[in-house]
Design a protein around this motif. Structure first.
Motif, PDB file in Angstrom:
ATOM      1  N   TYR A  76       0.847  -1.205   0.000  1.00 44.88           N
ATOM      2  CA  TYR A  76       0.000   0.000   0.000  1.00 44.88           C
ATOM      3  C   TYR A  76       0.877   1.247   0.000  1.00 44.88           C
ATOM      4  O   TYR A  76       2.003   1.218   0.475  1.00 44.88           O
ATOM      5  CB  TYR A  76      -0.910   0.035   1.247  1.00 44.88           C
ATOM      6  CG  TYR A  76      -1.762  -1.192   1.390  1.00 44.88           C
ATOM      7  CD1 TYR A  76      -2.924  -1.352   0.642  1.00 44.88           C
ATOM      8  CD2 TYR A  76      -1.402  -2.215   2.261  1.00 44.88           C
ATOM      9  CE1 TYR A  76      -3.697  -2.480   0.765  1.00 44.88           C
ATOM     10  CE2 TYR A  76      -2.171  -3.355   2.385  1.00 44.88           C
ATOM     11  CZ  TYR A  76      -3.316  -3.484   1.637  1.00 44.88           C
ATOM     12  OH  TYR A  76      -4.083  -4.621   1.752  1.00 44.88           O
ATOM     13  N   TRP A  80      -2.073   6.090   2.123  1.00 44.82           N
ATOM     14  CA  TRP A  80      -3.199   5.210   2.453  1.00 44.82           C
ATOM     15  C   TRP A  80      -2.997   4.586   3.836  1.00 44.82           C
ATOM     16  O   TRP A  80      -3.933   4.495   4.631  1.00 44.82           O
ATOM     17  CB  TRP A  80      -3.345   4.117   1.393  1.00 44.82           C
ATOM     18  CG  TRP A  80      -4.566   3.271   1.589  1.00 44.82           C
ATOM     19  CD1 TRP A  80      -5.812   3.496   1.095  1.00 44.82           C
ATOM     20  CD2 TRP A  80      -4.655   2.065   2.371  1.00 44.82           C
ATOM     21  NE1 TRP A  80      -6.673   2.500   1.510  1.00 44.82           N
ATOM     22  CE2 TRP A  80      -5.986   1.614   2.289  1.00 44.82           C
ATOM     23  CE3 TRP A  80      -3.754   1.328   3.120  1.00 44.82           C
ATOM     24  CZ2 TRP A  80      -6.431   0.460   2.924  1.00 44.82           C
ATOM     25  CZ3 TRP A  80      -4.201   0.178   3.758  1.00 44.82           C
ATOM     26  CH2 TRP A  80      -5.516  -0.249   3.663  1.00 44.82           C
ATOM     27  N   LYS A  83      -3.897   7.018   6.597  1.00 44.38           N
ATOM     28  CA  LYS A  83      -5.350   7.137   6.760  1.00 44.38           C
ATOM     29  C   LYS A  83      -5.918   5.901   7.448  1.00 44.38           C
ATOM     30  O   LYS A  83      -6.780   6.010   8.326  1.00 44.38           O
ATOM     31  CB  LYS A  83      -6.020   7.318   5.391  1.00 44.38           C
ATOM     32  CG  LYS A  83      -5.756   8.649   4.743  1.00 44.38           C
ATOM     33  CD  LYS A  83      -6.388   8.696   3.356  1.00 44.38           C
ATOM     34  CE  LYS A  83      -5.955   9.904   2.579  1.00 44.38           C
ATOM     35  NZ  LYS A  83      -6.445   9.866   1.187  1.00 44.38           N
ATOM     36  N   TRP A  84      -5.443   4.732   7.048  1.00 44.24           N
ATOM     37  CA  TRP A  84      -5.940   3.478   7.614  1.00 44.24           C
ATOM     38  C   TRP A  84      -5.655   3.404   9.104  1.00 44.24           C
ATOM     39  O   TRP A  84      -6.526   3.068   9.895  1.00 44.24           O
ATOM     40  CB  TRP A  84      -5.311   2.290   6.880  1.00 44.24           C
ATOM     41  CG  TRP A  84      -5.735   0.972   7.440  1.00 44.24           C
ATOM     42  CD1 TRP A  84      -5.043   0.207   8.328  1.00 44.24           C
ATOM     43  CD2 TRP A  84      -6.955   0.285   7.190  1.00 44.24           C
ATOM     44  NE1 TRP A  84      -5.753  -0.930   8.627  1.00 44.24           N
ATOM     45  CE2 TRP A  84      -6.931  -0.909   7.942  1.00 44.24           C
ATOM     46  CE3 TRP A  84      -8.066   0.552   6.396  1.00 44.24           C
ATOM     47  CZ2 TRP A  84      -7.973  -1.829   7.928  1.00 44.24           C
ATOM     48  CZ3 TRP A  84      -9.103  -0.374   6.380  1.00 44.24           C
ATOM     49  CH2 TRP A  84      -9.061  -1.535   7.141  1.00 44.24           C
ATOM     50  N   SER A  88      -9.521   3.584  10.325  1.00 44.95           N
ATOM     51  CA  SER A  88      -9.886   2.651   9.261  1.00 44.95           C
ATOM     52  C   SER A  88     -11.380   2.677   8.960  1.00 44.95           C
ATOM     53  O   SER A  88     -11.792   2.508   7.815  1.00 44.95           O
ATOM     54  CB  SER A  88      -9.452   1.229   9.622  1.00 44.95           C
ATOM     55  OG  SER A  88     -10.190   0.748  10.732  1.00 44.95           O
ATOM     56  N   LEU A  91     -12.232   5.249   6.409  1.00 45.94           N
ATOM     57  CA  LEU A  91     -11.750   4.844   5.090  1.00 45.94           C
ATOM     58  C   LEU A  91     -12.669   3.789   4.488  1.00 45.94           C
ATOM     59  O   LEU A  91     -12.977   3.823   3.299  1.00 45.94           O
ATOM     60  CB  LEU A  91     -10.307   4.334   5.214  1.00 45.94           C
ATOM     61  CG  LEU A  91      -9.442   4.334   3.970  1.00 45.94           C
ATOM     62  CD1 LEU A  91      -9.392   5.698   3.297  1.00 45.94           C
ATOM     63  CD2 LEU A  91      -8.037   3.874   4.307  1.00 45.94           C
ATOM     64  N   SER A  94     -15.903   5.386   3.366  1.00 49.98           N
ATOM     65  CA  SER A  94     -15.741   6.209   2.166  1.00 49.98           C
ATOM     66  C   SER A  94     -15.841   5.368   0.897  1.00 49.98           C
ATOM     67  O   SER A  94     -15.943   5.897  -0.200  1.00 49.98           O
ATOM     68  CB  SER A  94     -14.396   6.940   2.184  1.00 49.98           C
ATOM     69  OG  SER A  94     -13.332   6.044   1.890  1.00 49.98           O
ATOM     70  N   ASP A  96     -13.463   3.206  -0.104  1.00 53.28           N
ATOM     71  CA  ASP A  96     -12.135   2.910  -0.630  1.00 53.28           C
ATOM     72  C   ASP A  96     -12.026   1.404  -0.867  1.00 53.28           C
ATOM     73  O   ASP A  96     -12.230   0.601   0.053  1.00 53.28           O
ATOM     74  CB  ASP A  96     -11.073   3.375   0.376  1.00 53.28           C
ATOM     75  CG  ASP A  96      -9.673   3.128  -0.119  1.00 53.28           C
ATOM     76  OD1 ASP A  96      -9.104   4.028  -0.747  1.00 53.28           O
ATOM     77  OD2 ASP A  96      -9.151   2.015   0.122  1.00 53.28           O
ATOM     78  N   ALA A  97     -11.714   1.019  -2.110  1.00 52.97           N
ATOM     79  CA  ALA A  97     -11.717  -0.394  -2.493  1.00 52.97           C
ATOM     80  C   ALA A  97     -10.723  -1.219  -1.676  1.00 52.97           C
ATOM     81  O   ALA A  97     -11.044  -2.321  -1.228  1.00 52.97           O
ATOM     82  CB  ALA A  97     -11.417  -0.534  -3.976  1.00 52.97           C
ATOM     83  N   ALA A  98      -9.522  -0.687  -1.474  1.00 56.24           N
ATOM     84  CA  ALA A  98      -8.509  -1.431  -0.709  1.00 56.24           C
ATOM     85  C   ALA A  98      -8.946  -1.590   0.743  1.00 56.24           C
ATOM     86  O   ALA A  98      -8.769  -2.654   1.338  1.00 56.24           O
ATOM     87  CB  ALA A  98      -7.160  -0.722  -0.791  1.00 56.24           C
ATOM     88  N   ALA A  99      -9.535  -0.548   1.311  1.00 58.12           N
ATOM     89  CA  ALA A  99      -9.989  -0.609   2.706  1.00 58.12           C
ATOM     90  C   ALA A  99     -11.107  -1.631   2.871  1.00 58.12           C
ATOM     91  O   ALA A  99     -11.109  -2.420   3.824  1.00 58.12           O
ATOM     92  CB  ALA A  99     -10.446   0.768   3.167  1.00 58.12           C
TER      93      ALA A  99
END
Length: 154
Positions: A76, A80, A83-84, A88, A91, A94, A96-99
């Protein structure tokens, strides 16, 4: 008297070009080999922070409540990760695809928010999680797993 061109200039250009290629290839290799150095983190401080804040839910090389964290910087971007770690849940909300993927891969358990950790603290933790795994030392003369004992044929 007729002046002849400097015949050494061609070889000088060649040597200069080779030196430049060597410099750029070594600096590029050094950047790839040490992601922790790019964050400017201190692995020793990172280990202390990891043990105080992360070890309850994470291990370096095995999944626990949360995922294994060794090498996480390679998966990552640091922005990111900041923010995580700070929140988390925000995130994930929101979209966020990865989150969302990390959340779902870990039994839909949101990570505890750590807003008190400065980015420098997170850099230190990432430096610690980016250290290579220590291999168990091999003792000279000791039989390896699966070796047959020559005295008793076991």
């Amino acid at each position: 008297m007729k002046k002849v061109g400097n015949h050494n200039s061609m070889s000088r250009k060649l040597y200069f070009s080779l030196a430049l290629m060597l410099i750029f290839s070594l600096s590029s290799f050094a950047q790839d080999a040490a992601p922790a150095a790019a964050t400017g983190g201190d692995p020793a401080k990172g280990k202390e922070l990891f043990n105080a804040n992360c070890a309850a839910c994470h291990k370096l090389d095995a999944k626990a409540t949360g995922p294994a964290l060794r090498g996480i910087a390679g998966k990552y971007e640091m922005s990111w990760i900041y923010k995580w770690v700070h929140n988390s849940s925000d995130l994930i909300k929101s979209g966020d695809a990865a989150a969302v993927k990390v959340f779902e891969e870990n039994n839909k358990i949101a990570m505890t928010a750590f807003p008190q950790l400065a980015e420098g603290d997170i850099d230190n933790i990432i430096a610690y999680t980016s250290t290579p795994k220590e291999e168990a030392p091999v003792v000279a003369g000791a039989p390896a797993a699966g070796d047959v004992c020559c005295l008793c044929d076991f």
